[in-house]
Design an enzyme around this catalytic site. Sequence first.
Site, PDB file in Angstrom:
ATOM      1  N   CYS A   7       0.825  -1.213   0.000  1.00  0.00           N
ATOM      2  CA  CYS A   7       0.000   0.000   0.000  1.00  0.00           C
ATOM      3  C   CYS A   7       0.858   1.261   0.000  1.00  0.00           C
ATOM      4  CB  CYS A   7      -0.923   0.000   1.211  1.00  0.00           C
ATOM      5  SG  CYS A   7      -1.638  -1.624   1.525  1.00  0.00           S
ATOM      6  N   HIS A  62      -9.187   4.228  -1.340  1.00  0.00           N
ATOM      7  CA  HIS A  62      -7.839   3.679  -1.222  1.00  0.00           C
ATOM      8  C   HIS A  62      -7.491   2.784  -2.415  1.00  0.00           C
ATOM      9  CE1 HIS A  62      -4.203   2.106   0.343  1.00  0.00           C
ATOM     10  NE2 HIS A  62      -4.678   1.130   1.082  1.00  0.00           N
TER      11      HIS A  62
END
Lengths: 384, 384
Positions: free
Chosen positions: B84, B333
């Site tokens: 991420c 996200h």
Amino acid sequence: MAAIVSAGSTKYGKHDDKGAKELFAEAFSEALEGAKNLDPKRDVNAVFIGQMGSEYEYQAHSGSWAADYAGIPRTHAARVESACASGSTAVRVALTGIMSGLYDTVIVGGVEKMRNRGTNEVTLYLGEAGDFHMEIWNGLTFPGLFALMATAYMNRYGAREEDLARVAVKNHKHASMNPKAQYPQEITLEQAMSARPVAWPLKLYDCSPITDGASAIIITKPELAKKYTDTPVYITGFGHSTDYLGVYERDDVTWLEGAKRASDAAYRAANITVGDVDLFEVHDCFTIAELLLYEALGIAGRGEGYRAIREGLTYYDSKIPVNVSGGLKAKGHPVGATGVGQMYEIWLHLTGRAGKRQVKGAEVGVTHNMGGSGASHNVFVIER
Amino acid sequence: MAAIVSAGSTKYGKHDDKGAKELFAEAFSEALEGAKNLDPKRDVNAVFIGQMGSEYEYQAHSGSWAADYAGIPRTHAARVESACASGSTAVRVALTGIMSGLYDTVIVGGVEKMRNRGTNEVTLYLGEAGDFHMEIWNGLTFPGLFALMATAYMNRYGAREEDLARVAVKNHKHASMNPKAQYPQEITLEQAMSARPVAWPLKLYDCSPITDGASAIIITKPELAKKYTDTPVYITGFGHSTDYLGVYERDDVTWLEGAKRASDAAYRAANITVGDVDLFEVHDCFTIAELLLYEALGIAGRGEGYRAIREGLTYYDSKIPVNVSGGLKAKGHPVGATGVGQMYEIWLHLTGRAGKRQVKGAEVGVTHNMGGSGASHNVFVIER
């Protein structure tokens, strides 16, 4: 630009008992043993790792696990991916890190664990290296893409199936002297010619295998090299170019423009010409690729690559040794490891560690690592 | 270290009509339009792209396609992956490239296409960011990992479920002013508290969503910035640290040591203290993460992060604005895009382009992007 302090590699092949993490650890351990006075915790500032597929083991975030497996869990790290050129791309990123002044000493690893998946699945995953939606999804596999290049090349220049087969015969001969090669058996021209077709004119021995393996190098600022080794070698030039992802977008499928640009830039940076090079490791994912690379790298004239292999010029004991390791073809092709493994091979020769296949008096080596069907190329010049 | 010339971003959300390539192209086009006198063919030397998963679309080799979609098919490029934190890691690699002297101007993209896969499959792929074999394979999902952190934190410091929910309420409030947010609706504390559990104490609104999106920035040497924009902002510091991949290996699950190290290094490089910062974008993949990051980044003392949200200190119009974009929670996200999107948000504020949510007079912004459950952290200080 930077010095290679030490290098290491697993055997390339099938490692049922090891995952990517353990393979990297094994390659790195060999590299660390070959360095003197090097304490990773104290001396190493970053870890970069080339790996194409996290899919094979459902494990991404490889920079972080590689740092941990190198004994320095809290450092700078990243995984770098440019398909089959991932390993050399990690070297390139590490090199710019050193050139920026941010890092003194960096570990670069390359790894791929592939043999735990079936051939069809691996073929699908490798398709991600090309233009998946325009090529692979429409039925072109990687052997298919390179077969198109081969037929166009044969048609235009008069190369024959035997010329492709001769590349395989040479590289298997070389691999027979490499204890870390996946397929070290020698083969005959007849064997190569009579093998079953994968995508005509490419037959079994024209294609690199599916391989587990890892390689690692430790690089440092040139001025620090002698602190960690008595036999440093130096990266004196590098070049890189991307190209269109899809073969269909390129002007000429018989010419690897990215490899030409990358090698020109690397030779220029190192202030050498192709004639100064004592040995090459190039990206022979398929035998046709080695012929196209003879031309793009200036080893042979355009349209004349097949003559170089016909005349036997690229054997380890001939005029221009190419793929003395056995190449992707016979040493094996653990995708993300390949570009780092090529540098390991050059390091062996420049430091006199290459055993039976040693290129005598080698002083200048060049590596060429390619991503996909030619959409990225990294070339490094390494000198003693 | 480098200047941000311009930035762009797609709306974050569900884009059925666009793949990763088209999403990147859209974000890059906005960034290019915001720059003046910038011709990628003439002025740009490299393209780096952060992307975690090639699996989602079977398309790897993203550096090469991104270069092509940026109009410069033959350049330097690579995909960079740190789970991420891939987007910010691409920025870091680009920055060292500029610092090395090799590049003047670089395009950095971040992208993820996730909504074309089912939730279970995405959960599996995201598991690759942690220690897959020791954690995920044994039944821990990412919500599960952060739920463990949350229960330990609540037990040790007396934080309550409501404190987690307050983070969600704040970030949804912020998102309601961001036209590019995936979930711009405001929510109440009661809604957040009564939502269905995902992994107790984390309920639906404690978890960031699954998102398609891309962001892009164009960075250059500080001395070239004014050539391409009248409103440059400057990256004056960055810090990075990896940490153990598995949460089980860390000494304390309520403390993100990598974030502490990365932010300390970034503040030091920029010669600022946390009190100088006008706004933060931090990695609130789950609400508990935002609280832990208040502490690691020095916004609140250890064990006191939950007091900051209880007192409302981190709203956009309060003392220490955090996640004014809506954060991962409500802006969305798209994994590889997130770190670049955070810099886009800071760029909007420092150049006075943030509209209704503008932090008045913002001069110093900080981004924090995290990989996995805390195994890599990048922190950037950006100043007007």
